[in-house]
Design a protein around this motif. Sequence first.
Motif, PDB file in Angstrom:
ATOM      1  N   LEU A  63       0.844  -1.167  -0.094  1.00 32.12           N
ATOM      2  CA  LEU A  63      -0.289  -0.244  -0.139  1.00 32.12           C
ATOM      3  C   LEU A  63       0.883   1.319  -0.028  1.00 32.12           C
ATOM      4  N   ALA A  64       1.977   1.137   0.865  1.00 37.40           N
ATOM      5  CA  ALA A  64       3.144   2.419   1.108  1.00 37.40           C
ATOM      6  C   ALA A  64       3.524   2.675  -0.695  1.00 37.40           C
ATOM      7  N   HIS A  65       4.143   1.780  -1.264  1.00 31.94           N
ATOM      8  CA  HIS A  65       4.207   1.841  -2.431  1.00 31.94           C
ATOM      9  C   HIS A  65       3.579   2.381  -3.682  1.00 31.94           C
ATOM     10  N   LYS A  66       2.425   1.473  -3.544  1.00 33.93           N
ATOM     11  CA  LYS A  66       1.156   1.915  -3.979  1.00 33.93           C
ATOM     12  C   LYS A  66       1.068   3.642  -4.090  1.00 33.93           C
ATOM     13  N   LYS A  67       0.979   4.161  -2.878  1.00 34.76           N
ATOM     14  CA  LYS A  67       1.177   5.565  -2.771  1.00 34.76           C
ATOM     15  C   LYS A  67       1.747   6.593  -3.154  1.00 34.76           C
ATOM     16  N   PHE A  68       3.361   6.191  -2.297  1.00 32.82           N
ATOM     17  CA  PHE A  68       4.130   6.474  -3.565  1.00 32.82           C
ATOM     18  C   PHE A  68       4.650   6.486  -4.564  1.00 32.82           C
ATOM     19  N   GLU A  69       3.893   5.882  -5.737  1.00 35.46           N
ATOM     20  CA  GLU A  69       3.820   5.384  -7.688  1.00 35.46           C
ATOM     21  C   GLU A  69       2.685   7.033  -7.707  1.00 35.46           C
ATOM     22  N   GLU A  70       2.007   6.940  -6.905  1.00 31.59           N
ATOM     23  CA  GLU A  70       0.516   8.011  -6.712  1.00 31.59           C
ATOM     24  C   GLU A  70       1.405   9.421  -6.786  1.00 31.59           C
ATOM     25  N   LEU A  71       2.408   9.705  -5.372  1.00 31.39           N
ATOM     26  CA  LEU A  71       2.787  10.707  -5.199  1.00 31.39           C
ATOM     27  C   LEU A  71       4.107  11.362  -6.556  1.00 31.39           C
ATOM     28  N   LYS A  72       4.590  10.569  -7.111  1.00 31.76           N
ATOM     29  CA  LYS A  72       5.930  10.440  -7.413  1.00 31.76           C
ATOM     30  C   LYS A  72       5.428  11.176  -9.224  1.00 31.76           C
ATOM     31  N   ASN A  73       3.648  10.783  -9.149  1.00 32.76           N
ATOM     32  CA  ASN A  73       3.054  11.382 -10.644  1.00 32.76           C
ATOM     33  C   ASN A  73       2.637  12.404 -10.069  1.00 32.76           C
ATOM     34  N   THR A  81      14.463  13.877  -9.323  1.00 30.44           N
ATOM     35  CA  THR A  81      15.082  12.651  -8.649  1.00 30.44           C
ATOM     36  C   THR A  81      14.183  13.107  -7.264  1.00 30.44           C
ATOM     37  N   VAL A  82      13.076  11.631  -7.033  1.00 32.88           N
ATOM     38  CA  VAL A  82      13.123  10.931  -5.852  1.00 32.88           C
ATOM     39  C   VAL A  82      13.454  10.078  -5.679  1.00 32.88           C
ATOM     40  N   HIS A  83      13.628   9.736  -4.453  1.00 27.66           N
ATOM     41  CA  HIS A  83      13.309   8.514  -3.930  1.00 27.66           C
ATOM     42  C   HIS A  83      12.629   7.515  -3.357  1.00 27.66           C
ATOM     43  N   GLU A  84      12.326   6.474  -2.941  1.00 32.48           N
ATOM     44  CA  GLU A  84      10.993   6.380  -1.713  1.00 32.48           C
ATOM     45  C   GLU A  84      11.730   4.858  -0.623  1.00 32.48           C
ATOM     46  N   THR A  85      11.149   5.484   0.223  1.00 34.92           N
ATOM     47  CA  THR A  85      11.590   4.648   1.654  1.00 34.92           C
ATOM     48  C   THR A  85      10.392   3.759   2.344  1.00 34.92           C
TER      49      THR A  85
END
Length: 274
Positions: A63-73, A81-85
């Motif tokens: 769920l977190a990675h899905k929300k990260f993808e939405e944010l990064k778009n 350049t955006v990293h996620e952890t």
Amino acid sequence: MKKILVPTDFSEQAENALKVAAQLAKTYNCEIYLLHVIDLPLDEVDALNSHSEFPEAVFFMKLAHKKFEELKNRDYLKDLTVHETVDFHEIFKGVFHISKKNDIDLIIMGSNGVSGLKEMLIGSNTEKVVRTSEIPVLVIKNEHQSFHVDHFVFASDFKEESKPSYQHALNFAKAFGAKMHLLMVNTPHKFITSNDAKTRIDDFTSSFEFSDHTIHIYNDLSIETGILNFAESISADLIGMSTHGRQGISHFFNGSISEDLVNHANRPVITFKI
């Protein structure tokens, strides 16, 4: 300033901070590091770290990675350049580890503040980061379509121990092209004459090569209200001050002016650890 960390719980306040981070990243050619902390029981964290299939932990990770993808778009992150952890520490521990690992220069956090009994007993995650971070923390309350700093209030007692944090503040003032307003707040319980206060500030600043500042001695009932009222009077874009990072029982009894400001100021606040 090359690396900015933005802790996020995917709230509106966190996105306000991310939007400011994006503006600074475009101006100063920075990378952004997004951090989301998942609060799970220790047995679930151990299960996930041992690569076991623990349904709840795996679900929250996905769920977190899905929300990260939405944010990064988001359009405002285009070409950055955006990293996620994703981390499982307490928020301030996660911020500490990610900051050390990636040589973070600035942390930007959103906050809506807390008050009353909740503020006294719990405190916000942002407060905890402000209290413990070795790295400057910029706290954003509202959305800023165009984040700029023309007038930067640096509040201090202008004693020797605050010189390193003042140097950090100067670095940001120079980067922003901001005018510094040096502020000492006089209160009934800690009174100092205007002449003595000005002399102390002059002595304090004499070893720094930065002349674009004004000096203000402001009288009020408390240091916090004095800072807020002065910032309001000059329509300041940013309030900066040092934090001692008190812990445990000392923090409970003594509190922290910087943490109170983070909670109560509507303007952006940046803190520097002494």
